[in-house]
Design a protein around this motif. Sequence first.
Motif, PDB file in Angstrom:
ATOM      1  N   PRO A   1      32.825  36.378   5.254  1.00  0.00           N
ATOM      2  CA  PRO A   1      33.401  35.928   3.168  1.00  0.00           C
ATOM      3  C   PRO A   1      31.945  34.788   2.748  1.00  0.00           C
ATOM      4  O   PRO A   1      32.055  34.403   2.072  1.00  0.00           O
ATOM      5  CB  PRO A   1      34.174  34.548   3.636  1.00  0.00           C
ATOM      6  CG  PRO A   1      33.858  34.344   4.788  1.00  0.00           C
ATOM      7  CD  PRO A   1      33.833  35.328   6.137  1.00  0.00           C
ATOM      8  N   ILE A   2      30.558  35.710   3.282  1.00  0.00           N
ATOM      9  CA  ILE A   2      29.407  35.898   2.354  1.00  0.00           C
ATOM     10  C   ILE A   2      28.396  36.645   2.987  1.00  0.00           C
ATOM     11  O   ILE A   2      28.621  37.375   3.577  1.00  0.00           O
ATOM     12  CB  ILE A   2      29.188  34.024   3.028  1.00  0.00           C
ATOM     13  CG1 ILE A   2      27.798  34.076   2.821  1.00  0.00           C
ATOM     14  CG2 ILE A   2      28.264  34.099   4.512  1.00  0.00           C
ATOM     15  CD1 ILE A   2      27.558  31.652   2.960  1.00  0.00           C
ATOM     16  N   ASN A   3      27.576  36.492   1.827  1.00  0.00           N
ATOM     17  CA  ASN A   3      26.472  37.943   1.370  1.00  0.00           C
ATOM     18  C   ASN A   3      25.175  37.671   2.322  1.00  0.00           C
ATOM     19  O   ASN A   3      25.039  36.201   2.597  1.00  0.00           O
ATOM     20  CB  ASN A   3      26.322  38.013   0.358  1.00  0.00           C
ATOM     21  CG  ASN A   3      25.384  37.991  -0.516  1.00  0.00           C
ATOM     22  OD1 ASN A   3      24.625  36.579  -0.534  1.00  0.00           O
ATOM     23  ND2 ASN A   3      26.161  37.421  -2.263  1.00  0.00           N
ATOM     24  N   THR A   4      24.886  38.451   2.681  1.00  0.00           N
ATOM     25  CA  THR A   4      22.966  37.442   3.180  1.00  0.00           C
ATOM     26  C   THR A   4      22.639  36.798   2.681  1.00  0.00           C
ATOM     27  O   THR A   4      21.802  36.045   3.283  1.00  0.00           O
ATOM     28  CB  THR A   4      22.214  38.987   3.349  1.00  0.00           C
ATOM     29  OG1 THR A   4      23.328  40.247   4.363  1.00  0.00           O
ATOM     30  CG2 THR A   4      21.208  39.212   3.789  1.00  0.00           C
ATOM     31  N   GLU A   5      22.440  37.187   1.084  1.00  0.00           N
ATOM     32  CA  GLU A   5      21.416  36.431   0.432  1.00  0.00           C
ATOM     33  C   GLU A   5      22.266  34.598   0.352  1.00  0.00           C
ATOM     34  O   GLU A   5      21.237  33.856   0.778  1.00  0.00           O
ATOM     35  CB  GLU A   5      21.447  36.686  -1.018  1.00  0.00           C
ATOM     36  CG  GLU A   5      20.402  38.147  -1.287  1.00  0.00           C
ATOM     37  CD  GLU A   5      19.279  37.723  -0.002  1.00  0.00           C
ATOM     38  OE1 GLU A   5      18.373  36.868  -0.288  1.00  0.00           O
ATOM     39  OE2 GLU A   5      18.809  38.722   0.351  1.00  0.00           O
ATOM     40  N   ASN A   6      23.285  34.585   0.588  1.00  0.00           N
ATOM     41  CA  ASN A   6      23.784  33.111   1.005  1.00  0.00           C
ATOM     42  C   ASN A   6      24.186  33.081   1.833  1.00  0.00           C
ATOM     43  O   ASN A   6      22.770  31.669   2.091  1.00  0.00           O
ATOM     44  CB  ASN A   6      25.765  33.296  -0.075  1.00  0.00           C
ATOM     45  CG  ASN A   6      24.984  33.432  -1.316  1.00  0.00           C
ATOM     46  OD1 ASN A   6      24.511  32.677  -1.911  1.00  0.00           O
ATOM     47  ND2 ASN A   6      26.681  33.831  -2.016  1.00  0.00           N
ATOM     48  N   LEU A   7      23.549  33.392   2.554  1.00  0.00           N
ATOM     49  CA  LEU A   7      23.905  33.153   4.179  1.00  0.00           C
ATOM     50  C   LEU A   7      22.327  32.478   4.213  1.00  0.00           C
ATOM     51  O   LEU A   7      22.179  31.161   5.072  1.00  0.00           O
ATOM     52  CB  LEU A   7      24.273  34.063   5.192  1.00  0.00           C
ATOM     53  CG  LEU A   7      24.412  33.930   6.560  1.00  0.00           C
ATOM     54  CD1 LEU A   7      25.269  34.201   7.457  1.00  0.00           C
ATOM     55  CD2 LEU A   7      22.865  33.814   7.646  1.00  0.00           C
ATOM     56  N   LEU A   8      21.744  33.016   4.093  1.00  0.00           N
ATOM     57  CA  LEU A   8      20.141  32.583   4.358  1.00  0.00           C
ATOM     58  C   LEU A   8      19.778  31.403   3.625  1.00  0.00           C
ATOM     59  O   LEU A   8      19.218  30.779   4.149  1.00  0.00           O
ATOM     60  CB  LEU A   8      18.792  34.489   3.922  1.00  0.00           C
ATOM     61  CG  LEU A   8      19.251  35.051   4.965  1.00  0.00           C
ATOM     62  CD1 LEU A   8      17.976  36.124   4.517  1.00  0.00           C
ATOM     63  CD2 LEU A   8      19.342  35.034   5.952  1.00  0.00           C
ATOM     64  N   ALA A   9      20.646  31.543   2.412  1.00  0.00           N
ATOM     65  CA  ALA A   9      20.112  29.803   2.065  1.00  0.00           C
ATOM     66  C   ALA A   9      20.717  29.058   2.114  1.00  0.00           C
ATOM     67  O   ALA A   9      19.989  28.305   2.924  1.00  0.00           O
ATOM     68  CB  ALA A   9      21.210  30.244   0.777  1.00  0.00           C
ATOM     69  N   LEU A  10      21.969  29.371   3.311  1.00  0.00           N
ATOM     70  CA  LEU A  10      22.338  28.178   4.027  1.00  0.00           C
ATOM     71  C   LEU A  10      21.871  27.912   4.891  1.00  0.00           C
ATOM     72  O   LEU A  10      21.451  27.360   5.293  1.00  0.00           O
ATOM     73  CB  LEU A  10      24.548  28.782   3.827  1.00  0.00           C
ATOM     74  CG  LEU A  10      24.362  27.969   4.875  1.00  0.00           C
ATOM     75  CD1 LEU A  10      24.655  26.529   4.391  1.00  0.00           C
ATOM     76  CD2 LEU A  10      25.961  28.228   5.846  1.00  0.00           C
ATOM     77  N   ALA A  11      21.613  28.870   5.620  1.00  0.00           N
ATOM     78  CA  ALA A  11      20.256  29.013   6.891  1.00  0.00           C
ATOM     79  C   ALA A  11      19.148  28.108   6.597  1.00  0.00           C
ATOM     80  O   ALA A  11      18.894  27.276   6.937  1.00  0.00           O
ATOM     81  CB  ALA A  11      19.925  29.809   7.512  1.00  0.00           C
ATOM     82  N   GLY A  12      18.913  28.682   5.193  1.00  0.00           N
ATOM     83  CA  GLY A  12      17.260  27.938   5.029  1.00  0.00           C
ATOM     84  C   GLY A  12      17.378  26.602   4.727  1.00  0.00           C
ATOM     85  O   GLY A  12      16.277  26.232   5.112  1.00  0.00           O
ATOM     86  N   SER A  13      18.432  25.670   4.188  1.00  0.00           N
ATOM     87  CA  SER A  13      18.358  24.531   3.841  1.00  0.00           C
ATOM     88  C   SER A  13      18.320  23.391   5.533  1.00  0.00           C
ATOM     89  O   SER A  13      19.130  22.489   5.567  1.00  0.00           O
ATOM     90  CB  SER A  13      20.168  24.454   3.114  1.00  0.00           C
ATOM     91  OG  SER A  13      21.300  24.424   3.701  1.00  0.00           O
TER      92      SER A  13
END
Length: 406
Positions: free
Chosen positions: A335-347
Amino acid sequence: MATVDPRLFYEQALVGNGITHAFGVPDSCLKGLLSYLYATKHVPEHIVTASEGAAVAIAAGHYLSTQNLAVAYMQNSGLANSLNPLQSLAAKEVFGIPMLLVIGWRGRPGEHDEPEHALAGPCTLKILELHGFPYEVMPDTLWETTRVIARLIKTAKEGKTPVALVVPNHRFAEYRPDETVQNGANGTTYGTSNGTASKISKRPSRVEEWRSAEVALPLSREYAIRCVLKQLYMDDVTVSSVGGNSREIYMIRKEKGEDLSRSFLSIGAMGHTYPLAYGVQTGHPSGRVFCIEGDGSFLMHVSNTAVLAAEAPSNLIHVVIHNGIHCSTGSQPIPINTENLLALAGSLPYQQKFFVDTAEGLIQACEWAEKSTLIVVVVNQSVKKTLPRPSEHPYELRDSYISSFA
């Protein structure tokens, strides 16, 4: 009613019985003990986790690499949060990993308490009984409590099972530290007495993003795992999440004629892979621990990762394989797209972070990993139609893995 001194409880009832590490979520029934731990113990001896399940997973990993029991503490209302890793990882019916649960007993029958404990309180002992977890209620003297814990530990080791010490309210005396608390929760400093800022205030490190411009993603999950396994040194071990990741590691090891002693294949406890790997590294300073996890598992309890990544040592490398789907349940999308997953991981507060989608980038990220590291590998959705499941009993897998730390 007599109360138990928390320092003596730790020194005599726990350390005296071979337990030095404690992980968990705070509870008011345990506040005297927890105040002592906050004031005197540093990571990794004491870690405050974001959830009770993480505490169980860390304790399980700690046992795998040290064969020493650890404490996982919680309130009884949080026992439900711990049941997934207890049921599908630590239980004697699965891997049989002993640990001591220390459970604060709110809503104890016959005692007035807040309404939210009205159901959980009377059910606490029944839940432990239903799961076959041996337990005892904490007595009100140190001498009796030390004997109770000795019995529980003996039962845990012989039965390969979690056991529980259930703690009613007002069992622990208040702890008053001699000096201002310096280490605080998870080793961070509160206040400015020594001039050191809290780790919580540090900004996340910069991300090294090595993603290709190709429309079609070149890596499959299997090939990404093969790349990671080729980067392992002799003293390195892996911990992998439930589902395709573990089954592909099993397939690759078997096809190469390798034993499984350096790979822990977690057949349960989805979402608790990183805490499990964190626990393993507490007893494995001589090599690296690679946590290989799917994106669905990563997302499930990412708050645990946010807490632990800030405290992770340089030998713990977290590899998240992102294909955007739950493969083993029918390829439903996460339930999350790639850009949002990477933004989450980046934080998240790892000291090194790499986002890659090629074999070259993945290999370089593994080579460059020198601190607590996150590597997110973006892969395509190509998977084999059939993957072998381990034919070995979980006890065989457990004992083989334990042997690699001897």
